[in-house]
Design a protein around this motif. Structure first.
Motif, PDB file in Angstrom:
ATOM      1  N   GLY A   1       1.063  -1.173   0.343  1.00 20.60           N
ATOM      2  CA  GLY A   1      -0.279  -0.330   0.102  1.00 20.60           C
ATOM      3  C   GLY A   1       0.889   1.525   0.050  1.00 20.60           C
ATOM      4  N   SER A   2       0.101   2.169  -0.158  1.00 21.08           N
ATOM      5  CA  SER A   2       1.048   3.719  -0.644  1.00 21.08           C
ATOM      6  C   SER A   2       1.590   4.025   0.387  1.00 21.08           C
ATOM      7  N   THR A   3       0.610   3.554   1.930  1.00 20.22           N
ATOM      8  CA  THR A   3       1.023   3.900   3.497  1.00 20.22           C
ATOM      9  C   THR A   3       2.646   3.327   3.879  1.00 20.22           C
TER      10      THR A   3
ATOM     11  N   VAL B   1       5.828   5.364   4.608  1.00 15.22           N
ATOM     12  CA  VAL B   1       6.797   5.359   5.675  1.00 15.22           C
ATOM     13  C   VAL B   1       8.163   4.278   5.138  1.00 15.22           C
ATOM     14  N   LEU B   2       8.498   4.273   4.528  1.00 15.82           N
ATOM     15  CA  LEU B   2       9.604   3.456   4.487  1.00 15.82           C
ATOM     16  C   LEU B   2      10.303   4.480   3.735  1.00 15.82           C
ATOM     17  N   GLY B   3       9.426   5.689   2.709  1.00  6.70           N
ATOM     18  CA  GLY B   3      10.415   6.677   2.098  1.00  6.70           C
ATOM     19  C   GLY B   3      10.693   7.517   3.640  1.00  6.70           C
ATOM     20  N   VAL B   4       9.348   8.263   4.299  1.00  5.14           N
ATOM     21  CA  VAL B   4      10.060   8.769   5.107  1.00  5.14           C
ATOM     22  C   VAL B   4      11.541   8.520   6.011  1.00  5.14           C
ATOM     23  N   LEU B   5      11.080   6.959   6.895  1.00  3.12           N
ATOM     24  CA  LEU B   5      12.501   6.619   7.286  1.00  3.12           C
ATOM     25  C   LEU B   5      13.799   6.490   6.239  1.00  3.12           C
ATOM     26  N   SER B   6      13.735   6.250   4.400  1.00  2.00           N
ATOM     27  CA  SER B   6      14.614   6.437   4.507  1.00  2.00           C
ATOM     28  C   SER B   6      15.366   7.876   4.211  1.00  2.00           C
ATOM     29  N   GLY B   7      14.819   8.801   3.773  1.00  2.00           N
ATOM     30  CA  GLY B   7      14.895   9.725   3.843  1.00  2.00           C
ATOM     31  C   GLY B   7      15.251  10.633   5.500  1.00  2.00           C
ATOM     32  N   LEU B   8      14.961  10.578   6.057  1.00  2.00           N
ATOM     33  CA  LEU B   8      15.419  10.217   7.865  1.00  2.00           C
ATOM     34  C   LEU B   8      17.143  10.162   7.854  1.00  2.00           C
TER      35      LEU B   8
ATOM     36  N   PHE C   1      17.719   4.087  -2.895  1.00  2.00           N
ATOM     37  CA  PHE C   1      17.138   3.702  -4.510  1.00  2.00           C
ATOM     38  C   PHE C   1      15.490   4.340  -3.734  1.00  2.00           C
ATOM     39  N   THR C   2      15.118   4.099  -2.627  1.00  2.00           N
ATOM     40  CA  THR C   2      13.925   4.930  -1.943  1.00  2.00           C
ATOM     41  C   THR C   2      13.770   6.223  -2.566  1.00  2.00           C
ATOM     42  N   ALA C   3      15.048   7.054  -1.811  1.00  2.00           N
ATOM     43  CA  ALA C   3      14.797   8.166  -2.085  1.00  2.00           C
ATOM     44  C   ALA C   3      14.917   8.315  -4.148  1.00  2.00           C
ATOM     45  N   LEU C   4      15.475   8.458  -4.757  1.00  2.00           N
ATOM     46  CA  LEU C   4      15.428   8.024  -6.128  1.00  2.00           C
ATOM     47  C   LEU C   4      14.389   7.928  -6.876  1.00  2.00           C
ATOM     48  N   LEU C   5      13.379   6.402  -6.410  1.00  2.00           N
ATOM     49  CA  LEU C   5      12.354   5.956  -6.734  1.00  2.00           C
ATOM     50  C   LEU C   5      10.449   6.117  -6.692  1.00  2.00           C
ATOM     51  N   SER C   6      11.387   7.389  -5.151  1.00  2.00           N
ATOM     52  CA  SER C   6       9.688   7.597  -4.993  1.00  2.00           C
ATOM     53  C   SER C   6       8.943   8.604  -5.738  1.00  2.00           C
ATOM     54  N   SER C   7       9.103   9.070  -6.324  1.00  2.00           N
ATOM     55  CA  SER C   7       8.278   9.995  -7.641  1.00  2.00           C
ATOM     56  C   SER C   7       7.754   9.014  -8.108  1.00  2.00           C
ATOM     57  N   ARG C   8       8.265   7.504  -9.065  1.00  2.00           N
ATOM     58  CA  ARG C   8       7.550   7.561  -9.130  1.00  2.00           C
ATOM     59  C   ARG C   8       6.779   5.252  -8.534  1.00  2.00           C
ATOM     60  N   ALA C   9       6.329   5.560  -7.738  1.00  2.00           N
ATOM     61  CA  ALA C   9       6.250   4.799  -6.836  1.00  2.00           C
ATOM     62  C   ALA C   9       5.421   4.212  -7.986  1.00  2.00           C
TER      63      ALA C   9
ATOM     64  N   VAL D   1      10.088  15.196   0.352  1.00  2.00           N
ATOM     65  CA  VAL D   1       8.645  15.382  -0.226  1.00  2.00           C
ATOM     66  C   VAL D   1       8.067  15.079  -0.686  1.00  2.00           C
ATOM     67  N   HIS D   2       7.707  13.800  -1.050  1.00  2.00           N
ATOM     68  CA  HIS D   2       7.682  12.990  -2.161  1.00  2.00           C
ATOM     69  C   HIS D   2       6.925  11.525  -0.978  1.00  2.00           C
ATOM     70  N   ALA D   3       7.256  11.283   0.171  1.00  2.00           N
ATOM     71  CA  ALA D   3       6.312  10.784   1.172  1.00  2.00           C
ATOM     72  C   ALA D   3       5.527  11.596   2.201  1.00  2.00           C
ATOM     73  N   LEU D   4       5.727  12.856   2.415  1.00  2.00           N
ATOM     74  CA  LEU D   4       5.993  13.721   3.769  1.00  2.00           C
ATOM     75  C   LEU D   4       3.891  13.688   3.811  1.00  2.00           C
ATOM     76  N   PRO D   5       3.276  13.521   2.315  1.00  2.00           N
ATOM     77  CA  PRO D   5       2.292  14.420   1.755  1.00  2.00           C
ATOM     78  C   PRO D   5       1.294  13.454   1.697  1.00  2.00           C
ATOM     79  N   GLY D   6       2.115  11.800   1.421  1.00  2.00           N
ATOM     80  CA  GLY D   6       1.082  10.542   1.428  1.00  2.00           C
ATOM     81  C   GLY D   6       0.526  10.566   2.886  1.00  2.00           C
ATOM     82  N   LEU D   7       1.143  10.540   3.985  1.00  2.00           N
ATOM     83  CA  LEU D   7       1.027  10.761   5.042  1.00  2.00           C
ATOM     84  C   LEU D   7       0.079  12.066   5.700  1.00  2.00           C
ATOM     85  N   MET D   8      -0.131  12.662   5.287  1.00  2.00           N
ATOM     86  CA  MET D   8      -0.489  14.018   6.098  1.00  2.00           C
ATOM     87  C   MET D   8      -1.840  14.006   5.957  1.00  2.00           C
TER      88      MET D   8
END
Length: 212
Positions: free
Chosen positions: A68-70, A74-81, A130-138, A201-208
């Motif tokens: 799921g997108s959530t 979450v993986l995107g946020v953890l990877s970003g941090l 990989f998550t950082a560079l692929l997040s915009s094409r998830a 930038v790509h992960a946080l809006p989906g968790l708002m």
């Protein structure tokens, strides 16, 4: 697979392979001490570890996307941090006076395999990159394309290693690298921070929460 996704996976494999880290430092030391052939042997062995960790990272990323997108966000946020933390550490790095380990001279290939498979930072860095560079094409990621994702990341890694093999083996190169090691490390830190911001930038809006 779209051209943008193809290039993103290639770039991920390339950046993961060429970014300064324990493996890159080791190959520069081995190459300078024992020649380009020994350095190439080390990298060929190290490539096995890269394939294992990158494949595992891609499985985790695609799995999170399919769940799921959530989960992916979450993986995107953890990877970003995590990337942001690595980036800040690199930017604040200070010069080290410890020589990079050169490793055994006789069996650089097997040393590379052991080195690549036992690096504790390999998996989290692979997932984060990989998550950082692929997040915009998830939305394009699916299990059916996993084999191609692994192949493309492998090709990206080969391109990175071809460059490294081309420049190792000369003491002048190692001297130049060591002279500017701090600047290179800090530049990579800035790059990691940029990747972190992109992932967040790509992960946080989906968790708002949706207020609509």
């Amino acid at each position: 697979m779209t051209p943008s996704l193809l290039m993103a996976v290639l770039a991920s494999g390339f950046i993961y392979g060429i970014t300064p880290g324990p493996g890159v430092l080791a190959v520069f030391g081995i190459g300078a001490a024992h020649g380009r052939r020994a350095g190439a042997g080390f990298l060929c062995g190290h490539l096995l570890g890269d394939v294992v960790w990158c494949s595992t990272a891609l499985i985790a990323i695609v799995g999170a996307r399919e769940i799921g997108s959530t989960a992916f966000d979450v993986l995107g946020v953890l990877s970003g941090l995590y990337l942001f933390w690595l980036g800040v550490r690199a930017v604040r790095a200070r010069r080290s006076h410890v020589e990079a380990p050169q490793g055994p001279a006789r069996q650089p290939f097997w040393h590379g395999i052991l080195f690549g498979l036992t690096n504790p930072k390999a998996y989290p860095v692979a997932v984060a990159t990989f998550t950082a560079l692929l997040s915009s094409r998830a939305e394009l990621l699916h299990w059916s394309m996993l084999p191609w994702l692994i192949v493309l990341s492998f090709i990206g890694g080969l391109m990175a290693y071809a460059i490294l093999i081309g420049i190792v083996g000369a003491r002048q190169v190692r001297s130049l690298y060591q002279r500017h090691e701090l600047a290179i490390t800090r530049l990579c830190g800035v790059m990691f921070i940029g990747f972190a911001i992109n992932a967040l930038v790509h992960a946080l809006p989906g968790l708002m929460p949706n207020k609509a």
